[in-house]
Scaffold this motif. Sequence first.
Motif, PDB file in Angstrom:
ATOM      1  N   LEU A 176       9.837   2.235   9.924  1.00 53.63           N
ATOM      2  CA  LEU A 176      10.321   1.107   9.149  1.00 53.63           C
ATOM      3  C   LEU A 176      10.194   1.520   7.692  1.00 53.63           C
ATOM      4  O   LEU A 176       9.119   1.449   7.097  1.00 53.63           O
ATOM      5  N   ALA A 177      11.305   1.991   7.128  1.00 59.73           N
ATOM      6  CA  ALA A 177      11.295   2.491   5.755  1.00 59.73           C
ATOM      7  C   ALA A 177      11.264   1.338   4.768  1.00 59.73           C
ATOM      8  O   ALA A 177      11.829   0.267   5.026  1.00 59.73           O
ATOM      9  N   LEU A 178      10.636   1.555   3.632  1.00 62.31           N
ATOM     10  CA  LEU A 178      10.615   0.543   2.578  1.00 62.31           C
ATOM     11  C   LEU A 178      12.015   0.358   1.997  1.00 62.31           C
ATOM     12  O   LEU A 178      12.411  -0.746   1.632  1.00 62.31           O
ATOM     13  N   GLY A 179      12.764   1.446   1.890  1.00 66.90           N
ATOM     14  CA  GLY A 179      14.151   1.358   1.456  1.00 66.90           C
ATOM     15  C   GLY A 179      14.383   1.491  -0.028  1.00 66.90           C
ATOM     16  O   GLY A 179      15.491   1.821  -0.444  1.00 66.90           O
ATOM     17  N   ASP A 180      13.370   1.262  -0.847  1.00 68.83           N
ATOM     18  CA  ASP A 180      13.545   1.392  -2.301  1.00 68.83           C
ATOM     19  C   ASP A 180      12.244   1.854  -2.927  1.00 68.83           C
ATOM     20  O   ASP A 180      11.593   1.127  -3.678  1.00 68.83           O
ATOM     21  N   VAL A 181      11.889   3.081  -2.637  1.00 70.65           N
ATOM     22  CA  VAL A 181      10.629   3.644  -3.149  1.00 70.65           C
ATOM     23  C   VAL A 181      10.844   4.214  -4.537  1.00 70.65           C
ATOM     24  O   VAL A 181      11.737   5.032  -4.755  1.00 70.65           O
ATOM     25  N   HIS A 182      10.050   3.779  -5.475  1.00 68.30           N
ATOM     26  CA  HIS A 182       9.968   4.369  -6.814  1.00 68.30           C
ATOM     27  C   HIS A 182       8.650   3.916  -7.425  1.00 68.30           C
ATOM     28  O   HIS A 182       7.983   3.021  -6.877  1.00 68.30           O
ATOM     29  N   PRO A 183       8.218   4.500  -8.537  1.00 65.89           N
ATOM     30  CA  PRO A 183       6.892   4.190  -9.077  1.00 65.89           C
ATOM     31  C   PRO A 183       6.665   2.722  -9.412  1.00 65.89           C
ATOM     32  O   PRO A 183       5.512   2.271  -9.449  1.00 65.89           O
ATOM     33  N   GLY A 184       7.729   1.954  -9.643  1.00 63.64           N
ATOM     34  CA  GLY A 184       7.572   0.544 -10.002  1.00 63.64           C
ATOM     35  C   GLY A 184       7.458  -0.394  -8.827  1.00 63.64           C
ATOM     36  O   GLY A 184       7.209  -1.592  -9.021  1.00 63.64           O
ATOM     37  N   ASN A 185       7.636   0.106  -7.602  1.00 62.07           N
ATOM     38  CA  ASN A 185       7.576  -0.772  -6.433  1.00 62.07           C
ATOM     39  C   ASN A 185       6.262  -0.661  -5.670  1.00 62.07           C
ATOM     40  O   ASN A 185       6.201  -0.873  -4.456  1.00 62.07           O
ATOM     41  N   PHE A 186       5.208  -0.334  -6.399  1.00 64.37           N
ATOM     42  CA  PHE A 186       3.841  -0.397  -5.899  1.00 64.37           C
ATOM     43  C   PHE A 186       3.074  -1.285  -6.874  1.00 64.37           C
ATOM     44  O   PHE A 186       3.298  -1.216  -8.087  1.00 64.37           O
ATOM     45  N   GLY A 187       2.194  -2.124  -6.376  1.00 63.84           N
ATOM     46  CA  GLY A 187       1.474  -2.980  -7.307  1.00 63.84           C
ATOM     47  C   GLY A 187       0.433  -3.850  -6.640  1.00 63.84           C
ATOM     48  O   GLY A 187       0.144  -3.731  -5.447  1.00 63.84           O
ATOM     49  N   VAL A 188      -0.135  -4.750  -7.446  1.00 64.07           N
ATOM     50  CA  VAL A 188      -1.180  -5.672  -7.004  1.00 64.07           C
ATOM     51  C   VAL A 188      -0.532  -6.976  -6.587  1.00 64.07           C
ATOM     52  O   VAL A 188       0.352  -7.491  -7.277  1.00 64.07           O
ATOM     53  N   MET A 189      -0.985  -7.532  -5.460  1.00 61.05           N
ATOM     54  CA  MET A 189      -0.429  -8.780  -4.935  1.00 61.05           C
ATOM     55  C   MET A 189      -1.507  -9.490  -4.124  1.00 61.05           C
ATOM     56  O   MET A 189      -2.533  -8.889  -3.808  1.00 61.05           O
ATOM     57  N   PRO A 190      -1.293 -10.764  -3.770  1.00 66.25           N
ATOM     58  CA  PRO A 190      -2.319 -11.481  -3.007  1.00 66.25           C
ATOM     59  C   PRO A 190      -2.334 -11.090  -1.536  1.00 66.25           C
ATOM     60  O   PRO A 190      -1.295 -10.818  -0.940  1.00 66.25           O
ATOM     61  N   SER A 191      -3.523 -11.069  -0.952  1.00 63.14           N
ATOM     62  CA  SER A 191      -3.671 -10.838   0.485  1.00 63.14           C
ATOM     63  C   SER A 191      -3.725 -12.190   1.195  1.00 63.14           C
ATOM     64  O   SER A 191      -3.655 -13.250   0.569  1.00 63.14           O
ATOM     65  N   ALA A 192      -3.890 -12.138   2.505  1.00 62.44           N
ATOM     66  CA  ALA A 192      -4.013 -13.371   3.277  1.00 62.44           C
ATOM     67  C   ALA A 192      -5.248 -14.159   2.864  1.00 62.44           C
ATOM     68  O   ALA A 192      -5.304 -15.385   3.012  1.00 62.44           O
ATOM     69  N   ASP A 193      -6.251 -13.472   2.325  1.00 62.96           N
ATOM     70  CA  ASP A 193      -7.484 -14.115   1.874  1.00 62.96           C
ATOM     71  C   ASP A 193      -7.439 -14.489   0.396  1.00 62.96           C
ATOM     72  O   ASP A 193      -8.471 -14.848  -0.188  1.00 62.96           O
ATOM     73  N   ASN A 194      -6.261 -14.367  -0.210  1.00 63.44           N
ATOM     74  CA  ASN A 194      -6.064 -14.687  -1.629  1.00 63.44           C
ATOM     75  C   ASN A 194      -6.930 -13.832  -2.539  1.00 63.44           C
ATOM     76  O   ASN A 194      -7.451 -14.292  -3.558  1.00 63.44           O
ATOM     77  N   VAL A 195      -7.085 -12.573  -2.174  1.00 62.07           N
ATOM     78  CA  VAL A 195      -7.726 -11.600  -3.058  1.00 62.07           C
ATOM     79  C   VAL A 195      -6.693 -10.513  -3.340  1.00 62.07           C
ATOM     80  O   VAL A 195      -5.804 -10.259  -2.524  1.00 62.07           O
ATOM     81  N   PRO A 196      -6.777  -9.867  -4.510  1.00 58.16           N
ATOM     82  CA  PRO A 196      -5.769  -8.857  -4.863  1.00 58.16           C
ATOM     83  C   PRO A 196      -5.906  -7.577  -4.056  1.00 58.16           C
ATOM     84  O   PRO A 196      -7.006  -7.053  -3.877  1.00 58.16           O
ATOM     85  N   ILE A 197      -4.771  -7.084  -3.577  1.00 59.88           N
ATOM     86  CA  ILE A 197      -4.719  -5.792  -2.898  1.00 59.88           C
ATOM     87  C   ILE A 197      -3.604  -4.978  -3.545  1.00 59.88           C
ATOM     88  O   ILE A 197      -2.694  -5.530  -4.173  1.00 59.88           O
ATOM     89  N   PHE A 198      -3.676  -3.669  -3.399  1.00 59.53           N
ATOM     90  CA  PHE A 198      -2.644  -2.777  -3.949  1.00 59.53           C
ATOM     91  C   PHE A 198      -1.848  -2.175  -2.803  1.00 59.53           C
ATOM     92  O   PHE A 198      -2.405  -1.720  -1.803  1.00 59.53           O
ATOM     93  N   GLY A 199      -0.521  -2.176  -2.960  1.00 60.79           N
ATOM     94  CA  GLY A 199       0.323  -1.575  -1.940  1.00 60.79           C
ATOM     95  C   GLY A 199       1.778  -1.637  -2.337  1.00 60.79           C
ATOM     96  O   GLY A 199       2.110  -1.921  -3.494  1.00 60.79           O
ATOM     97  N   VAL A 200       2.673  -1.360  -1.390  1.00 54.71           N
ATOM     98  CA  VAL A 200       4.104  -1.510  -1.653  1.00 54.71           C
ATOM     99  C   VAL A 200       4.379  -3.003  -1.840  1.00 54.71           C
ATOM    100  O   VAL A 200       3.795  -3.846  -1.159  1.00 54.71           O
ATOM    101  N   ASN A 201       5.280  -3.339  -2.763  1.00 53.51           N
ATOM    102  CA  ASN A 201       5.432  -4.757  -3.092  1.00 53.51           C
ATOM    103  C   ASN A 201       6.876  -5.251  -3.145  1.00 53.51           C
ATOM    104  O   ASN A 201       7.138  -6.342  -3.655  1.00 53.51           O
ATOM    105  N   ASP A 202       7.813  -4.468  -2.633  1.00 56.50           N
ATOM    106  CA  ASP A 202       9.208  -4.901  -2.634  1.00 56.50           C
ATOM    107  C   ASP A 202       9.837  -4.456  -1.319  1.00 56.50           C
ATOM    108  O   ASP A 202      10.010  -3.265  -1.081  1.00 56.50           O
ATOM    109  N   PHE A 203      10.179  -5.441  -0.468  1.00 56.74           N
ATOM    110  CA  PHE A 203      10.661  -5.141   0.880  1.00 56.74           C
ATOM    111  C   PHE A 203      12.136  -5.504   1.048  1.00 56.74           C
ATOM    112  O   PHE A 203      12.644  -5.570   2.172  1.00 56.74           O
ATOM    113  N   ASP A 204      12.831  -5.732  -0.062  1.00 58.95           N
ATOM    114  CA  ASP A 204      14.207  -6.237  -0.001  1.00 58.95           C
ATOM    115  C   ASP A 204      15.148  -5.334   0.776  1.00 58.95           C
ATOM    116  O   ASP A 204      16.099  -5.806   1.405  1.00 58.95           O
TER     117      ASP A 204
END
Length: 534
Positions: A176-204
């Motif tokens: 299952l490819a992300l489809g748009d990998v570049h340095p700007g599509n990784f970042g900090v976002m909320p987890s299920a527990d509402n704590v920040p995690i780092f990972g891929v952040n654009d699944f469009d």
Amino acid sequence: MTSSDQRDTATRDELLRLARKQGIPGRSRMTRAQLAAELAERDGPAARPDADQQAPDQPAPEQKAPDQQTDGQPTAGQRPHGRAIASRVEAFRRMAEARAAGEMVLIPRMLTGNDRRVHVRQTVREDHEMRIAGHAIEAQEKFDKLAGSVYHFFRGTNLLFYRDLVGEDARLPTVLALGDVHPGNFGVMPSADNVPIFGVNDFDDAYYAPFTWDLKRGAVGFVLAAGEKGGHGPDKQRAITRRFLTGYVEGMASYAADATEDSEQLRLDNAPPLIAELIAGALETTRSEWLAGLLDETRGGFRTNDEVVPVSSRRAEFQDVVERFVEGNQVPVPERAGRMRVKDVAERKSAGTASLGLPRFFVLIEGPRADGTDDLLLEFKQARRSALSGLVPPSEYQMDGMADRIRHAQRVHLVNGDVFYGSVDIDGRSFMVRERAPFRDSISLGKLSRREWKEYAEICGRVLAHTHAMSDDSGNVDYDVEPAILEAIGSRELFVDDVLRFAEEAAARVRQDHEYFVADHALGAFRNVDVVYR
């Protein structure tokens, strides 16, 4: 009524189409047998579509359903004056099948000179068909933005990039490819527990594809970003991109050895120093402080500015949308979301690069305190068809279209990610939903030192390996991904060198394409779409 015989003979795509019409939750991850069973239980409409109906990725040539009017992968549509909008979607689909079968095919990246310039122009027009035809102001804003930066041009023309890969690497393992990998599509976002995690952040643009498609796009992205954002020359660009690729290979080897991918998260307590610093910085702003910059003085609704335009008259409408979203996505509503009461609605303007010009809304959800200090913010963004649709080598791994596909990807790629990530239809169009959090952030590429560029590239490579490794744990891939990829890679040094050479050639092509685009944009080439006259 769906007969047993019809369900038995229908393809998975046909069953998915029916499941979408009936709003069956989780359909994107269901097997064909599970879909048939669910439809049998609901005893819905006939499972075999009529002869004039199409599978989700094959709309009728002279019309579009409302949820197929997207720019991510253009389809032949109808202009108001009766002429069809030109489309090469089916031509490329046939090209992908032929190339995947081993036939010798002329692909777009072989074009040069004026032929290449016309191809770039046509593809950009097709890719933005809806926005151009609708005379969206933000469409021209996007083209202005792309004209001003090679890196932004690369980010905003995903379809152009993948048409150059049409049918490529058919023999290699599917993920299952992300489809748009570049340095700007990784970042900090909320987890299920509402704590920040780092990972891929654009699944469009996520899609099932050969694992190399993400690596190739990511490598080109690092070459271009290191040059434009980092100011590095060719040798340093190559060294940085090499770290991205070796990070991926080493990460995949690690997951093959210890199988920790289904529980791994990058959090403040376990992230590498560069990422831990990013997460810590994102946590410095409290939710109350963050909301103060978005809400009016009474904290009763959104503040009007150039990017946020309140549409409070639509509160009741979006209350219904939110309720449908929660039910359809089986959202485990946390206590911090209160009663999921819609407090205000606003249109979001001038956001993103690839999605700039597509409808987007902010929906304010009242928090338990009801004083505007702990409200939640949900973002509703119109989904596009993946740029990879119809271009990847044919495989047994299919995905539902639009926002359901994006939701599926987020749930596969992130371990315990944002609980509000999902999909819903609004006015017949497919929207993806996610929470906007005060600690959502990404790295500032322009501030990275040479050493930090290499560290960041390696981290992103390992994170990408993690998302691919999840394809068989929670995705649709039915074999062990990690050893298959390592076997396909073979000599790691040769593999990395192959992708590096591809990336440098592709980056040079992107720079030339950008010159073509800038010249055409100055001549008004993107004010109209191509239509069929005969």
